[in-house]
Design an enzyme around this catalytic site. Structure first.
Site, PDB file in Angstrom:
ATOM      1  N   HIS A  58       0.857  -1.221   0.096  1.00 29.24           N
ATOM      2  CA  HIS A  58       0.067   0.061   0.010  1.00 29.24           C
ATOM      3  C   HIS A  58       0.913   1.370   0.046  1.00 29.24           C
ATOM      4  O   HIS A  58       2.173   1.119   0.352  1.00 29.24           O
ATOM      5  CB  HIS A  58      -0.974  -0.025   1.362  1.00 29.24           C
ATOM      6  CG  HIS A  58      -2.021  -1.088   1.188  1.00 29.24           C
ATOM      7  ND1 HIS A  58      -3.018  -1.246   2.064  1.00 29.24           N
ATOM      8  CD2 HIS A  58      -2.112  -2.111   0.194  1.00 29.24           C
ATOM      9  CE1 HIS A  58      -3.643  -2.256   1.780  1.00 29.24           C
ATOM     10  NE2 HIS A  58      -3.417  -2.763   0.669  1.00 29.24           N
ATOM     11  N   GLU A  60       0.774   3.824   2.099  1.00 28.58           N
ATOM     12  CA  GLU A  60       1.444   4.169   3.311  1.00 28.58           C
ATOM     13  C   GLU A  60       2.849   3.627   3.480  1.00 28.58           C
ATOM     14  O   GLU A  60       3.930   4.341   4.184  1.00 28.58           O
ATOM     15  CB  GLU A  60       0.347   4.142   4.499  1.00 28.58           C
ATOM     16  CG  GLU A  60      -0.939   4.958   4.062  1.00 28.58           C
ATOM     17  CD  GLU A  60      -1.968   3.925   3.469  1.00 28.58           C
ATOM     18  OE1 GLU A  60      -2.986   4.182   3.969  1.00 28.58           O
ATOM     19  OE2 GLU A  60      -1.485   3.263   2.521  1.00 28.58           O
ATOM     20  N   CYS A  83      -6.020   1.604   6.055  1.00 30.45           N
ATOM     21  CA  CYS A  83      -6.843   0.318   6.298  1.00 30.45           C
ATOM     22  C   CYS A  83      -6.373   0.097   7.908  1.00 30.45           C
ATOM     23  O   CYS A  83      -5.479   0.163   8.292  1.00 30.45           O
ATOM     24  CB  CYS A  83      -6.434  -0.779   5.435  1.00 30.45           C
ATOM     25  SG  CYS A  83      -4.739  -1.313   5.328  1.00 30.45           S
ATOM     26  N   ARG A 192      -7.289   4.238 -21.544  1.00 32.09           N
ATOM     27  CA  ARG A 192      -7.017   2.938 -21.611  1.00 32.09           C
ATOM     28  C   ARG A 192      -6.051   2.353 -20.358  1.00 32.09           C
ATOM     29  O   ARG A 192      -6.440   1.438 -19.577  1.00 32.09           O
ATOM     30  CB  ARG A 192      -6.813   2.225 -23.085  1.00 32.09           C
ATOM     31  CG  ARG A 192      -7.565   2.435 -23.687  1.00 32.09           C
ATOM     32  CD  ARG A 192      -7.026   1.845 -25.295  1.00 32.09           C
ATOM     33  NE  ARG A 192      -8.147   1.882 -26.202  1.00 32.09           N
ATOM     34  CZ  ARG A 192      -7.804   1.472 -27.417  1.00 32.09           C
ATOM     35  NH1 ARG A 192      -6.800   0.974 -27.724  1.00 32.09           N
ATOM     36  NH2 ARG A 192      -8.936   1.772 -28.582  1.00 32.09           N
TER      37      ARG A 192
END
Length: 372
Positions: A58, A60, A83, A192
């Site tokens: 992640h 962080e 999280c 895209r």
């Protein structure tokens, strides 16, 4: 009295950097959101990070790794709530606490029910100051796919249209026609690259035999999963999509009933994934299709063709964002309408969509519409 204003400006500046870093991961981190993070101490950036391909590490954790011991007493700017639950990795909130940060500035609370404020609460319980809302509007745009998937169980749908001055998307007889210029095409390829998946109907797949990959130099590896709606399983084994399925994934979505066994086996041998979704009145149920894609982790879905699919999504109120490139070329009354059976104004003047940007893109005009 100037100190609070100065502090707000500093917070906004560092959050803008975190948002820019997070966008590096768009299209590459799903099913996780593409988060950006910056660690600042005494006005100096000591660590920065963004969610890595595949969703981990992640943002962080990346920023903390770069900051090292200097993170103690610093401020973290992050584009989404850290999280607080155990998934494939330990909670980011615990890592922030262990690193000894003194403050966290978070753009948004995470709508994921496994987080939903628990990360912020855990940080506050550990004595860390938490401020929420700096950069929230831009963060909501950047995390639109994650938010939509968490709240509605479907991806954020981005419809791309290239239209002539008279509202046509193709030449008579569905013959290929270059409507827009190089600058607009480059912008499409960037879209895209920033999408998890790109979807077309079988009509477009048969008429154009497209690749649907990102062909910007150096970004080919960022090509999205290619999705074809093909209720009768008509995609030829020799098509460019099927032929390249082992290089860039291709998912063909068919109806829930029996499919032609020989056709399915031929596509499976090419590496195509065949999925099934519910049908309604002989056509694939678009809501069911979107929920199927979300269940497989897709958060940002670009839709690039054709007119029937675009019109069906508009009629079902499933378009969250529309990117329209308008050319000065005139195709003529025999050309293919951009929206099957509907005038282009059904989109451009829709009460559900608001034009938020209009700008020159080379010789063309780019317009962006967002759900109100």
């Amino acid at each position: 009295m100037s100190a609070p204003a100065d502090a707000l400006q500093q917070d906004a500046r560092f959050m803008a950097l975190a948002l820019a870093l997070g966008r590096r991961g768009l299209g590459r981190t799903w099913p996780n959101p593409a988060v950006g993070a910056v660690i600042v101490k005494d006005g100096i950036i000591i660590g920065r990070g963004w969610t890595q391909p595949g969703g981990r590490p992640h943002a962080e954790i990346e920023a903390l790794r770069r900051a090292g011991e200097a993170a103690r007493g610093a401020t973290l700017y992050v584009t989404l709530e850290p999280c607080s639950h155990y998934g494939k990795s330990p909670p980011c909130a615990d890592a922030i606490i262990a690193a000894g940060l003194s403050r966290v500035v978070s753009a948004l609370e995470d709508p994921n029910p496994e987080v939903a404020g628990a990360g912020h609460a855990r940080l506050r319980a550990a004595g860390i100051a938490v401020d929420i809302g700096i950069g929230a509007e831009e963060a909501r745009r950047d995390h639109a796919g994650h938010i939509r998937r968490m709240r509605d169980g479907r991806p954020h749908v981005i419809l791309k249209l290239a239209v002539s001055a008279d509202g046509k998307a193709g030449a008579p007889g569905r013959k290929p026609l270059a409507i827009t210029g190089d600058a607009a095409r480059d912008r499409v390829h960037l879209l895209r690259a920033q999408s998890d998946a790109i979807m077309v109907g079988i009509g477009t797949a048969l008429a154009d035999d497209p690749m649907l990959t990102c062909r910007l130099s150096g970004m080919e590896k960022n090509s999205p999963v290619r999705v074809v709606l093909d209720s009768a399983l008509r995609l030829p084994r020799g098509s460019r999509l099927a032929h390249t399925a082992r290089d860039v994934p291709v998912w063909v979505i068919i109806g829930g009933g029996e499919a032609p066994r020989a056709a399915e086996d031929a596509l499976l041998r090419e590496g195509v994934t065949v999925l099934r979704a519910a049908q309604s009145d002989g056509c694939l149920d678009l809501t069911a299709v979107l929920k199927l894609l979300a269940a497989r982790g897709v958060t940002r879905l670009m839709v690039e063709g054709g007119p029937m699919l675009a019109a069906a999504l508009l009629a079902a109120d499933l378009i969250d964002e529309a990117v329209l490139f308008q050319s000065s070329k005139v195709v003529g009354t025999d050309g293919v309408d951009a929206l099957d059976g509907l005038p282009l104004t059904a989109l451009t003047q829709s009460p559900r969509l608001k034009c938020v940007m209009s700008e020159p893109v080379g010789a063309d005009t780019g317009l962006v519409f967002e759900r109100r």
